[in-house]
Motif scaffolding. Sequence first.
Motif, PDB file in Angstrom:
ATOM      1  N   ALA A  41       0.389   9.129  -7.709  1.00  0.00           N
ATOM      2  CA  ALA A  41      -0.152   9.480  -9.025  1.00  0.00           C
ATOM      3  C   ALA A  41      -1.280   8.515  -9.323  1.00  0.00           C
ATOM      4  O   ALA A  41      -1.114   7.298  -9.209  1.00  0.00           O
ATOM      5  N   GLY A  42      -2.433   9.053  -9.666  1.00  0.00           N
ATOM      6  CA  GLY A  42      -3.595   8.213  -9.921  1.00  0.00           C
ATOM      7  C   GLY A  42      -3.852   8.043 -11.402  1.00  0.00           C
ATOM      8  O   GLY A  42      -3.731   8.987 -12.186  1.00  0.00           O
ATOM      9  N   PHE A  43      -4.205   6.824 -11.784  1.00  0.00           N
ATOM     10  CA  PHE A  43      -4.515   6.516 -13.178  1.00  0.00           C
ATOM     11  C   PHE A  43      -5.832   5.762 -13.229  1.00  0.00           C
ATOM     12  O   PHE A  43      -5.954   4.680 -12.651  1.00  0.00           O
ATOM     13  N   ASP A  44      -6.818   6.336 -13.895  1.00  0.00           N
ATOM     14  CA  ASP A  44      -8.047   5.588 -14.149  1.00  0.00           C
ATOM     15  C   ASP A  44      -7.768   4.655 -15.321  1.00  0.00           C
ATOM     16  O   ASP A  44      -7.341   5.117 -16.380  1.00  0.00           O
ATOM     17  N   GLN A  65      11.659   9.179  -7.940  1.00  0.00           N
ATOM     18  CA  GLN A  65      12.232   7.994  -7.301  1.00  0.00           C
ATOM     19  C   GLN A  65      13.742   8.147  -7.132  1.00  0.00           C
ATOM     20  O   GLN A  65      14.312   7.770  -6.118  1.00  0.00           O
ATOM     21  N   LYS A  66      14.370   8.735  -8.139  1.00  0.00           N
ATOM     22  CA  LYS A  66      15.824   8.923  -8.112  1.00  0.00           C
ATOM     23  C   LYS A  66      16.246   9.859  -6.984  1.00  0.00           C
ATOM     24  O   LYS A  66      17.345   9.742  -6.440  1.00  0.00           O
ATOM     25  N   HIS A  67      15.347  10.774  -6.597  1.00  0.00           N
ATOM     26  CA  HIS A  67      15.688  11.780  -5.590  1.00  0.00           C
ATOM     27  C   HIS A  67      14.949  11.590  -4.266  1.00  0.00           C
ATOM     28  O   HIS A  67      14.751  12.539  -3.522  1.00  0.00           O
ATOM     29  N   GLY A  68      14.492  10.344  -4.010  1.00  0.00           N
ATOM     30  CA  GLY A  68      13.947  10.044  -2.687  1.00  0.00           C
ATOM     31  C   GLY A  68      12.493   9.636  -2.640  1.00  0.00           C
ATOM     32  O   GLY A  68      11.977   9.313  -1.572  1.00  0.00           O
ATOM     33  N   GLY A  69      11.807   9.631  -3.752  1.00  0.00           N
ATOM     34  CA  GLY A  69      10.386   9.308  -3.745  1.00  0.00           C
ATOM     35  C   GLY A  69      10.110   7.818  -3.755  1.00  0.00           C
ATOM     36  O   GLY A  69      10.804   7.043  -4.403  1.00  0.00           O
ATOM     37  N   PHE A  70       9.096   7.412  -2.998  1.00  0.00           N
ATOM     38  CA  PHE A  70       8.537   6.060  -3.091  1.00  0.00           C
ATOM     39  C   PHE A  70       7.151   6.224  -3.710  1.00  0.00           C
ATOM     40  O   PHE A  70       6.300   6.927  -3.158  1.00  0.00           O
ATOM     41  N   VAL A  71       6.934   5.630  -4.865  1.00  0.00           N
ATOM     42  CA  VAL A  71       5.726   5.889  -5.652  1.00  0.00           C
ATOM     43  C   VAL A  71       4.576   4.984  -5.248  1.00  0.00           C
ATOM     44  O   VAL A  71       4.719   3.751  -5.193  1.00  0.00           O
ATOM     45  N   LYS A  72       3.452   5.600  -4.946  1.00  0.00           N
ATOM     46  CA  LYS A  72       2.182   4.885  -4.786  1.00  0.00           C
ATOM     47  C   LYS A  72       1.437   5.049  -6.112  1.00  0.00           C
ATOM     48  O   LYS A  72       0.835   6.090  -6.385  1.00  0.00           O
ATOM     49  N   PHE A  73       1.544   4.030  -6.954  1.00  0.00           N
ATOM     50  CA  PHE A  73       0.916   4.064  -8.270  1.00  0.00           C
ATOM     51  C   PHE A  73      -0.525   3.607  -8.097  1.00  0.00           C
ATOM     52  O   PHE A  73      -0.815   2.430  -7.935  1.00  0.00           O
ATOM     53  N   LEU A  74      -1.422   4.593  -8.105  1.00  0.00           N
ATOM     54  CA  LEU A  74      -2.820   4.335  -7.743  1.00  0.00           C
ATOM     55  C   LEU A  74      -3.664   4.073  -8.982  1.00  0.00           C
ATOM     56  O   LEU A  74      -3.828   4.947  -9.835  1.00  0.00           O
ATOM     57  N   ILE A  75      -4.185   2.883  -9.082  1.00  0.00           N
ATOM     58  CA  ILE A  75      -5.122   2.542 -10.149  1.00  0.00           C
ATOM     59  C   ILE A  75      -6.526   2.749  -9.615  1.00  0.00           C
ATOM     60  O   ILE A  75      -6.945   2.106  -8.651  1.00  0.00           O
ATOM     61  N   VAL A 100     -12.230  -2.673 -16.301  1.00  0.00           N
ATOM     62  CA  VAL A 100     -11.256  -2.145 -15.347  1.00  0.00           C
ATOM     63  C   VAL A 100     -10.173  -3.176 -15.062  1.00  0.00           C
ATOM     64  O   VAL A 100      -8.977  -2.863 -15.042  1.00  0.00           O
ATOM     65  N   ARG A 101     -10.561  -4.425 -14.871  1.00  0.00           N
ATOM     66  CA  ARG A 101      -9.602  -5.483 -14.554  1.00  0.00           C
ATOM     67  C   ARG A 101      -8.582  -5.669 -15.680  1.00  0.00           C
ATOM     68  O   ARG A 101      -7.372  -5.749 -15.442  1.00  0.00           O
ATOM     69  N   ILE A 102      -9.081  -5.709 -16.918  1.00  0.00           N
ATOM     70  CA  ILE A 102      -8.198  -5.926 -18.072  1.00  0.00           C
ATOM     71  C   ILE A 102      -7.241  -4.746 -18.250  1.00  0.00           C
ATOM     72  O   ILE A 102      -6.032  -4.924 -18.442  1.00  0.00           O
ATOM     73  N   ASN A 103      -7.788  -3.532 -18.165  1.00  0.00           N
ATOM     74  CA  ASN A 103      -6.955  -2.351 -18.377  1.00  0.00           C
ATOM     75  C   ASN A 103      -5.943  -2.152 -17.250  1.00  0.00           C
ATOM     76  O   ASN A 103      -4.820  -1.705 -17.476  1.00  0.00           O
ATOM     77  N   ALA A 104      -6.348  -2.498 -16.032  1.00  0.00           N
ATOM     78  CA  ALA A 104      -5.428  -2.380 -14.899  1.00  0.00           C
ATOM     79  C   ALA A 104      -4.234  -3.314 -15.073  1.00  0.00           C
ATOM     80  O   ALA A 104      -3.095  -2.961 -14.753  1.00  0.00           O
ATOM     81  N   GLN A 105      -4.482  -4.502 -15.601  1.00  0.00           N
ATOM     82  CA  GLN A 105      -3.383  -5.442 -15.831  1.00  0.00           C
ATOM     83  C   GLN A 105      -2.409  -4.894 -16.881  1.00  0.00           C
ATOM     84  O   GLN A 105      -1.195  -5.086 -16.780  1.00  0.00           O
ATOM     85  N   THR A 106      -2.941  -4.174 -17.863  1.00  0.00           N
ATOM     86  CA  THR A 106      -2.081  -3.567 -18.877  1.00  0.00           C
ATOM     87  C   THR A 106      -1.143  -2.549 -18.244  1.00  0.00           C
ATOM     88  O   THR A 106       0.040  -2.487 -18.578  1.00  0.00           O
ATOM     89  N   TYR A 107      -1.672  -1.739 -17.328  1.00  0.00           N
ATOM     90  CA  TYR A 107      -0.824  -0.792 -16.608  1.00  0.00           C
ATOM     91  C   TYR A 107       0.293  -1.533 -15.889  1.00  0.00           C
ATOM     92  O   TYR A 107       1.463  -1.148 -15.955  1.00  0.00           O
ATOM     93  N   ARG A 108      -0.051  -2.580 -15.174  1.00  0.00           N
ATOM     94  CA  ARG A 108       0.943  -3.364 -14.438  1.00  0.00           C
ATOM     95  C   ARG A 108       2.047  -3.851 -15.371  1.00  0.00           C
ATOM     96  O   ARG A 108       3.229  -3.820 -15.037  1.00  0.00           O
ATOM     97  N   ASP A 109       1.652  -4.325 -16.553  1.00  0.00           N
ATOM     98  CA  ASP A 109       2.608  -4.906 -17.493  1.00  0.00           C
ATOM     99  C   ASP A 109       3.544  -3.861 -18.098  1.00  0.00           C
ATOM    100  O   ASP A 109       4.666  -4.187 -18.476  1.00  0.00           O
ATOM    101  N   GLN A 110       3.060  -2.604 -18.195  1.00  0.00           N
ATOM    102  CA  GLN A 110       3.806  -1.612 -18.973  1.00  0.00           C
ATOM    103  C   GLN A 110       4.562  -0.575 -18.143  1.00  0.00           C
ATOM    104  O   GLN A 110       5.593  -0.074 -18.586  1.00  0.00           O
ATOM    105  N   VAL A 111       4.088  -0.236 -16.950  1.00  0.00           N
ATOM    106  CA  VAL A 111       4.700   0.891 -16.228  1.00  0.00           C
ATOM    107  C   VAL A 111       6.124   0.615 -15.768  1.00  0.00           C
ATOM    108  O   VAL A 111       6.925   1.546 -15.621  1.00  0.00           O
TER     109      VAL A 111
END
Length: 401
Positions: A41-44, A65-75, A100-111
């Motif tokens: 899943a990609g997130f700009d 994830q519960k049913h077998g998925g390994f998530v590639k969380f694409l920023i 981009v750097r600041i917003n990407a860190q927010t994703y990391r903190d929240q997902v």
Amino acid sequence: MQVQNALRDICRGTNEIIALDYIETLVKRFYETGERFVVKAGFDPTAPDLHLGHTVLLQKLATLQKHGGFVKFLIGDFTARIGDPTGKNETRKPLSEEEVRINAQTYRDQVFKILDSNLTEICFNSFWLNNLGSAGMIELTSKFSVARMLERDDFTKRYKAGKPISLVEFIYPLLQGYDSVVLQSDIELGGNDQKFNLLMGRTLQKAYGIKKEQSVLLMPLLEGLDGVQKMSKSLGNYVGIVEAPKEMYAKLLSISDELMWKYYELLSTKNLDEIEEIKRGVKEGSFHPKHAKEVLALEIVERYHGERASKEAKESFDQVFSQNEIPSDIPSFVFKEGEWVCAILKECQMSSSTSQARRDIQSGGFRINQEKVLDIDLKMQKGEYIFQIGKRKFSKIIIKD
């Protein structure tokens, strides 16, 4: 039965699934062998904070994830600096590297409030797209035609209207599709407005000889509190996942009875049978719609703030709205005598602008010390006041010489 229940869970709330049979094969293999599959899943990183609209995709990722998925969380730190119309009528403004750097860190903190960190890898597409080079880019553009690109709905509309479309915008979906080649994803998730770009991943995986074609799972866009427009911070109809518990709870209780069921389907972790039981109770009159909303609001607030905060939010709401009392912990602001009431409302963030403040006053939704005020030109005199807009916005205003 286990696989069928998993598929029911995965299909829940979706708008469309392309190649469901492949998903069934992946899930069945997981339950038989324990082998996991790749979900992309990609997130700009274009927004500094996530709201519940964003979490529709995140919760579907958690289900996979519960049913077998390994998530590639694409920023999409590379593609965010290009810009993509994504159904809009004009090119989206590219972001700076710092944004981009600041917003990407927010994703990391929240997902990871939703996703299992042990089954998630955070990826940045600049890692491979920066190294693609001229030859690689030319090879990529050779995989798709301009005619096919113009099949995309927003490109077609802009082309017919004589509005400009930059070549960069043509390249964007190719880059998004190339991400699927590099990540070798089995499933890609996105909003239903992203169908063209997600299908590009299937096309390019085949073109590059990857021995798989990803399934595509499209999720609906979640309407905001107004029940009309999609949830958006710019429209003011959103519920942020880092908002204060009391504000989050109050906002969720303000949604319509009809919209509540969509929120249940897309946001609740209750299974479909549990939701159907609540729905049946509301229909038969044994379960009041307000109580159904309270159950949903408590669940969502607890997810992001904990059980204690959710209970306190409910108690505060009941105190203010059931007993018509003013909350005890409202923010205080100090202004000089003669300050314009609309400027105060804007400064306290009770209204988004002075124009909105005028509308709030003229609509009869503004009170001072629990008395309705309709004067949009009011200048405040020395004293202490309780400002209120609607049922949930309060501020203590102190006016000094």
